[in-house]
Design an enzyme around this catalytic site. Structure first.
Site, short mmCIF file in Angstrom:
data_model
loop_
_atom_site.label_atom_id
_atom_site.label_comp_id
_atom_site.label_asym_id
_atom_site.label_seq_id
_atom_site.Cartn_x
_atom_site.Cartn_y
_atom_site.Cartn_z
N SER A 50 0.88 -1.18 0.00
CA SER A 50 0.00 0.00 0.00
C SER A 50 0.91 1.23 0.00
CB SER A 50 -0.86 0.01 1.27
OG SER A 50 -1.51 1.26 1.43
N TYR A 84 -2.18 -0.58 10.44
CA TYR A 84 -2.16 -0.81 8.99
C TYR A 84 -0.86 -0.27 8.39
CZ TYR A 84 -3.92 -1.09 4.17
OH TYR A 84 -4.09 -1.40 2.84
P1 NAD Z 1 -10.78 -6.84 -0.12
O1 NAD Z 1 -11.34 -6.72 1.24
O2 NAD Z 1 -11.68 -6.97 -1.27
O3 NAD Z 1 -9.70 -8.01 -0.19
C1 NAD Z 1 -9.02 -8.54 0.90
C2 NAD Z 1 -9.10 -10.04 0.78
O4 NAD Z 1 -8.28 -10.63 1.78
C3 NAD Z 1 -10.53 -10.54 1.01
O5 NAD Z 1 -10.87 -11.44 -0.04
C4 NAD Z 1 -10.45 -11.25 2.35
O6 NAD Z 1 -11.36 -12.31 2.45
C5 NAD Z 1 -9.00 -11.73 2.33
N1 NAD Z 1 -8.51 -12.03 3.67
C6 NAD Z 1 -8.56 -11.26 4.77
N2 NAD Z 1 -8.05 -11.92 5.82
C7 NAD Z 1 -7.65 -13.12 5.36
C8 NAD Z 1 -7.04 -14.25 5.96
N3 NAD Z 1 -6.74 -14.26 7.26
N4 NAD Z 1 -6.76 -15.33 5.19
C9 NAD Z 1 -7.07 -15.34 3.87
N5 NAD Z 1 -7.66 -14.30 3.24
C10 NAD Z 1 -7.94 -13.21 3.99
O7 NAD Z 1 -9.87 -5.54 -0.31
P2 NAD Z 1 -8.77 -5.16 -1.40
O8 NAD Z 1 -8.81 -3.69 -1.46
O9 NAD Z 1 -8.91 -5.94 -2.64
O10 NAD Z 1 -7.43 -5.57 -0.62
C11 NAD Z 1 -6.43 -6.39 -1.19
C12 NAD Z 1 -5.08 -5.91 -0.70
O11 NAD Z 1 -4.84 -4.61 -1.22
C13 NAD Z 1 -4.97 -5.80 0.82
O12 NAD Z 1 -3.71 -6.28 1.24
C14 NAD Z 1 -5.07 -4.30 1.05
O13 NAD Z 1 -4.43 -3.92 2.25
C15 NAD Z 1 -4.39 -3.76 -0.18
N6 NAD Z 1 -4.72 -2.38 -0.51
C16 NAD Z 1 -6.00 -1.99 -0.71
C17 NAD Z 1 -6.27 -0.65 -0.98
C18 NAD Z 1 -7.67 -0.15 -1.22
O14 NAD Z 1 -7.86 1.07 -1.22
N7 NAD Z 1 -8.65 -0.98 -1.45
C19 NAD Z 1 -5.20 0.27 -1.06
C20 NAD Z 1 -3.91 -0.18 -0.86
C21 NAD Z 1 -3.66 -1.50 -0.57
#
Ligand code: NAD
Length: 250
Positions: free
Chosen positions: A136, A149
């Site tokens: 991130s 985070y």
């Molecule tokens: P999301 O909530 O759609 O995806 C997160 C996924 O991780 C979900 O499918 C969830 O079920 C899974 N997960 C959570 N805990 C888990 C565990 N213990 N074991 C297995 N799976 C688990 O959100 P996203 O935005 O697609 O996030 C994906 C990645 O991108 C994350 O690491 C997040 O921190 C990062 N990210 C997201 C953003 C944003 O703005 N959405 C920005 C920067 C980074």
């Protein structure tokens, strides 16, 4: 991408993970998606013969070991691992409980380590492999009210750099993608939290997140997937140890 056959995408049932899994599958790579709940994983896999769903919790070493055994047994060793699973919460640091701190660090940092660790030795021995962490911009700079985070994502960038150094001469590359705010389920949850805590309407809350990206637009998951596809491509063989921001200029 001639030599790469099998990819693991953690958290592949939604958001960025789903977009990455679909892109990899479209390029002909067999993709194992894992997550804690079967239904979203199966929804991604249904009708896509290159995507295989496997329930696993990235914070549970035995669960990840069982995932590797089943998926690699069925489709061969992973030569791409995308450690994407993550979670977020928000609170001022002084009100952050130890439980919340541990939960976020466990999923985002320890979970990323556990997701990639079983692949490292085999990739190095075979002389090929791609590890991509979805970190991130919070792994590159501070942000208010999300201390665990930010700490976990700085940790992921550190882990990426350590592994990249360790694997430099093996043909395995290790990189991190550092997105700003991306339009996913995680963001929808953050929007709900802001509405609850501040009484703002949905559009105002959404605009607030979009404006946190310097170019004032929310990033789409497919933009992150495109960067991941480049990192696993033959063209990126000399790209390793990099934290690549996809953030509208942050
Ligand atoms: P999301 O909530 O759609 O995806 C997160 C996924 O991780 C979900 O499918 C969830 O079920 C899974 N997960 C959570 N805990 C888990 C565990 N213990 N074991 C297995 N799976 C688990 O959100 P996203 O935005 O697609 O996030 C994906 C990645 O991108 C994350 O690491 C997040 O921190 C990062 N990210 C997201 C953003 C944003 O703005 N959405 C920005 C920067 C980074």
């Amino acid at each position: 991408m001639t030599a790469l056959h099998h990819a693991l995408v953690s958290g592949g049932g939604s958001g960025i993970g789903r977009a990455v899994a679909l892109s990899l599958a479209e390029s002909g790579i067999a993709v194992t998606v894992c997550g804690r709940k079967a239904a979203p994983l199966e929804a991604v896999a249904v009708g896509n013969r290159n995507i295989h769903a496997h329930v696993a919790d990235v914070t549970d070493e035995a669960s990840v070991a069982a995932l590797y055994e089943a998926a690699e047994g069925a489709r061969g060793p992973f030569d791409i691992v995308v450690a994407n699973a993550g979670t977020a919460s928000s609170a001022p640091a002084y009100r952050t409980t130890l439980e919340d701190w541990n939960r976020i660090l466990n999923v985002n940092l320890t979970g990323a380590f556990l997701t990639v660790r079983p692949a490292l030795k085999g990739m190095a021995e075979r002389g090929r492999g791609r590890i991509v962490f979805i970190a991130s911009v919070a792994g590159l700079r501070g942000s208010a009210y999300v201390a665990p985070y930010v700490a976990s994502k700085h940790g992921v960038v550190g882990l990426m750099r350590a592994l990249s150094a360790e694997l430099l001469k093996t043909g395995v590359t290790v990189n991190a993608i550092c997105p700003g705010y991306v339009q996913t389920e995680m963001l929808e949850e953050s929007i709900r939290r802001v509405m609850e805590k501040t009484g703002r309407g949905e559009e105002e809350a959404r605009r607030g997140f979009a404006e946190t990206n310097p170019n004032h637009r929310l990033i789409q998951p497919e933009e992150v997937a495109a960067a991941a596809m480049w990192l696993v491509s033959d063209a990126a063989i000399s790209v390793t140890g990099q934290a690549i921001a996809i953030s509208g200029g942050a």
